[in-house]
Every structure is written in structure tokens, then in C-alpha cells.
Design an enzyme around this catalytic site. Structure first.
Site, PDB file in Angstrom:
ATOM      1  N   HIS A 108      19.924   7.655  -9.629  1.00 45.48           N
ATOM      2  CA  HIS A 108      20.286   6.564  -8.731  1.00 45.48           C
ATOM      3  C   HIS A 108      21.780   6.621  -8.428  1.00 45.48           C
ATOM      4  O   HIS A 108      22.543   7.325  -9.087  1.00 45.48           O
ATOM      5  CB  HIS A 108      19.977   5.206  -9.374  1.00 45.48           C
ATOM      6  N   HIS A 174       4.223   2.259 -16.466  1.00 42.26           N
ATOM      7  CA  HIS A 174       4.880   3.184 -15.522  1.00 42.26           C
ATOM      8  C   HIS A 174       3.835   4.114 -14.943  1.00 42.26           C
ATOM      9  O   HIS A 174       3.010   4.670 -15.668  1.00 42.26           O
ATOM     10  CB  HIS A 174       5.973   3.996 -16.213  1.00 42.26           C
TER      11      HIS A 174
END
Length: 424
Positions: A108, A174
Site C-alpha cells: 500500500h 480473509h
């Protein structure tokens, strides 16, 4: 009639469906669970009773360089609660410890100072040494060997050079790593882009073990845990949170054993049995998770887990920000043959994996096997370009689904929040 209320943006989607057509309504118990202790008490209790390790204060004795891996701005970890208690533990054991908080951004963008203040509070940001990981900064990365998969294991130097490496985080379902938290602090958290891309390769994503709630035989998890061990991640403090981002359970101790305990709690609240159905209705949990189509792929994997072959999934995701990724959108707009697209993904060498390829691959897998009707505020043409059928209400979507299946009495499963359940 069964009344269903689904989260959608900051509001809801509502409909009534005949009782006899409902095969299942799959909901998580977690958001209704009320712990007997406060958030701070839960974390303190976990730190006082670590699983598989001594207490953190004992582990800190004689350790001069201590690194705490912390999540970044994209994760709702309640660090204002966890971090002060971890810092206190470390300094109780070693008041002179040189502590660095390493922000695990993965691939990110870097976390800003304002985001750090929002996450930790001004006192920690002003008084602690904080370093934001950059997966492309080679001067801060070290190659320490090869992962079980064959990929290079390149990790942040600050983590590797610590005398004691610990992490905070949270555990949730997830959609390809099985669960978040634990070992993910290291890989992808503080790994190089090259290492992350290899770990998210097409072959691994294609594995039927790389699914929500699955750890055993999951090749992505195997590499992640290996990297955490190789980096000597000695201690974690992870929490489970509810929809209000409040701590309802906490674990501490060994990176694997404590994580298992947290997963077991999550399973007890979130796991639901699959009830194969011709039509499955679900959402991405409303705001802030349903702001674009890219993110909504996650809830599609919940529907996928309980669909009959050739079924239709109805997705409610407001998507007021549109598709959510230019490359993601372009991939599907320019290639109408999903089978060809999937073959190209699978033919991509692991070392040539590109950013977001995994999201496109999972979406292609879904489109290859099921029809998708998408209720949103995104432009209808964008939805069509992404190989889906647009709709603007549950009633409209159901009519279209019945036409596609050719059965007005088809059984319907409802998963109100597709990112909060584990369908197995």
C-alpha cells in the site's frame, strides 16, 4: 414472507421473499456477541496469559532493539488500545529498550502523519520512533533466503535486525489467506513487492485451499508462516473486533499458537454451513467496504461457497466510487472471453505476477462459473463492462435471476454480510 434487510452504503436494501423459497439465512453471531470485560481488560488479560510464550515483559529483558510491527491505515486495528499496553509491557521488562514501531504497509501507499495520529493518538506519534515500511525501498530490504514456494524472501531490515520482533493486529476472515492477522504482519506486511507478488501468484490463488477460513493445505498461508518464523516474529497481540471496530476477544503469545486460538474463537461465531442454492444474495457489508466494485469481489467468494453449479449470485454494493481500479476495470472491459482471461492468468509465471492480478483472477473464477447481478449506484455500463448484469433493487435482481435460471421457484440463500461469515 421473510423480510430481509441488507447493509448497503450507509443505509440498507430491503425486500420480502416467500418463506418457502428461502433455503438459508447465513449470519455471523460475532456482531451480537457482548464480552464480559472492557476492551482494555481483554487485551490486558491476553498479555497476562500468553499462549506458547513467556509474558512480553519477560521476553523484553536484555533485548535492546525491539520492533513492534503495526498495521497501516487500511486496517481497522484498535491500536489506541493495543499499542500503549504493548509498550508498557516491553518497558516494564526493559526500561532502556530502543523501540521502533514499524508500519506494515505491504504494497500500500505510505501512511501519513495524520493517519498515524488517528491510529495511535498524538502522544505515541510524538514520542515514539515510527518507521513506515516501503516495499520498493531496496536500501531498507534484505534477502534472507527462499520461501517454500521458491520465491525470494526479502524483508524489512528493521524487522530482521531487531533483538525482539513482535506485532499487533486483528483476525478476520480473509478470502485467500484464510484469515488475516498473525503471520501476515511479516508477509505481506513488511516484505518487498517482489516477495508479495510471488506469494500472491496465480497458481496459489487457483488452489481450492486458498479460500476463506481454510489454513490446512493453503499455500499462501504456508509461505506467510514460514516468513514470520524466518524473521523471528516471537510474539503477537491480535484482537477480534465487531462491526463497531471494538475489541471483543484478544490473544497474545506465539505467532502461530495464539493465532490459532483467535481463529477458533472467530470460527465459533462466524462459521456457517454451506446450503447449496440456485440463487444467493449477499453484500460487502455496507460502508466503508462497499464503495467500489473491486472491493465487492470479497463478498462474492462467500456466495460462491454455497452456490449450485450454474447459479446466479445477487450482489448489493453501493459502489458510489465506481469500479475501484483502472487496471482491474480495463482487464474485463477489453477481454470478453473469461475462459481465455483465466488461462492467461494461470500461464503467468509466479515471478511475473502484477499488482491486483489476484483480485482479477478471483473475479474471473466467479464469472466463469456463475452469473452475477449487481445492485449498485455505479454506472450500468461499467457493470456491464465487468461482465455483470446491473440492477437497482432486490426485486428487480430476483426477477432477472429467475429469468436466467428459468425457474420462478428457485431456492434462495441470503448472506446479509458476505465479509463477516466463513461459509464451509
Amino acid at each position: 414472507m421473510t423480510k430481509i434487510v441488507l447493509p448497503y452504503g450507509k443505509g440498507t436494501l430491503n425486500a420480502e421473499i416467500p418463506d418457502e423459497r428461502i433455503s438459508a439465512v447465513m449470519v455471523s453471531e460475532m456482531h451480537h456477541y457482548v464480552p464480559e470485560k472492557s476492551q482494555v481488560e481483554l487485551v490486558k488479560e491476553a498479555l497476562e496469559n500468553p499462549i506458547g510464550t513467556p509474558k512480553l515483559r519477560e521476553m523484553a529483558k536484555g533485548k535492546n532493539k525491539v520492533t513492534i510491527i503495526a498495521s497501516d491505515h487500511t486496517r481497522p486495528v484498535p491500536s489506541k488500545i493495543i499499542m500503549p499496553l504493548m509498550l508498557e509491557e516491553i518497558r516494564t521488562g526493559n526500561p532502556e529498550a530502543e523501540i521502533t514501531i514499524l508500519i506494515s504497509t505491504g504494497c500500500h501507499r505510505g501512511t501519513t502523519k495524520d493517519e498515524l495520529v488517528s491510529k495511535f493518538g498524538p502522544e505515541i506519534v510524538e514520542n515514539e520512533n515510527i518507521y513506515v515500511h516501503d516495499c520498493d525501498d531496496e536500501s531498507m530490504l534484505t534477502d534472507i533466503g527462499i520461501l517454500p514456494s521458491g520465491g525470494r524472501m526479502i524483508l524489512n531490515k528493521i524487522a530482521l535486525e531487531a533483538d525482539l520482533l513482535v506485532s499487533e493486529g486483528f483476525i478476520e476472515p480473509h478470502f485467500f489467506a484464510g484469515y488475516s492477522g498473525g503471520r501476515k504482519s511479516v508477509l505481506p506486511g513488511v516484505a518487498s513487492r517482489k516477495t508479495v507478488m510471488y506469494n500472491h501468484n496465480a497458481t496459489f490463488i487457483d488452489s481450492d485451499r486458498a479460500r476463506t477460513g481454510i489454513i490446512e493445505g493453503n499455500p499462501i498461508h504456508k509461505d506467510m508462516l514460514y516468513a514470520a518464523r524466518a524473521a523471528r516474529l516471537d510474539f503477537i497481540c491480535n484482537v477480534v473486533i465487531n462491526s463497531d471496530k471494538e475489541v471483543i476477544y484478544a490473544v497474545a503469545g506465539d505467532a502461530d499458537l495464539a493465532h490459532i486460538d483467535g481463529r477458533n474463537f472467530l470460527n465459533s461465531k462466524c462459521k456457517v454451513d454451506a446450503v447449496p442454492s440456485d440463487i444467493v444474495i449477499t453484500t460487502n457489508g455496507g460502508y466503508p467496504l462497499d464503495q467500489n466494485i473491486y472491493q465487492a469481489v470479497k463478498c462474492m467468494t462467500a456466495a460462491e461457497a454455497t452456490m449450485n453449479p450454474g447459479g446466479v449470485m445477487i450482489i448489493g454494493a453501493k459502489s458510489n466510487d465506481g469500479h475501484g481500479g483502472e487496471q482491474f476495470y480495463k482487464t474485463f472491459k477489453e477481454e470478453k472471453d473469461v475462459e481465455k482471461m483465466m488461462n492467461e492468468f494461470l500461464a503467468t509465471p509466479s515471478e511475473d505476477t502484477i499488482p491486483d492480478q489476484w483480485q482479477s483472477q478471483i473475479f474471473a473464477r466467479i464469472l466463469k462459473n456463475y452469473k452475477v447481478i449487481y445492485i449498485s449506484e455505479a454506472e450500468d455500463q461499467i457493470v456491464r463492462d465487468l461482465h455483470m448484469t446491473p440492477a437497482h433493487s432486490i426485486e428487480e435482481a430476483l426477477e432477472k435471476a429467475e429469468e436466467m435460471i428459468g425457474n420462478k421457484e428457485a431456492k434462495i440463500a441470503v448472506i446479509p454480510d458476505g465479509v463477516s461469515v466463513i461459509v464451509l
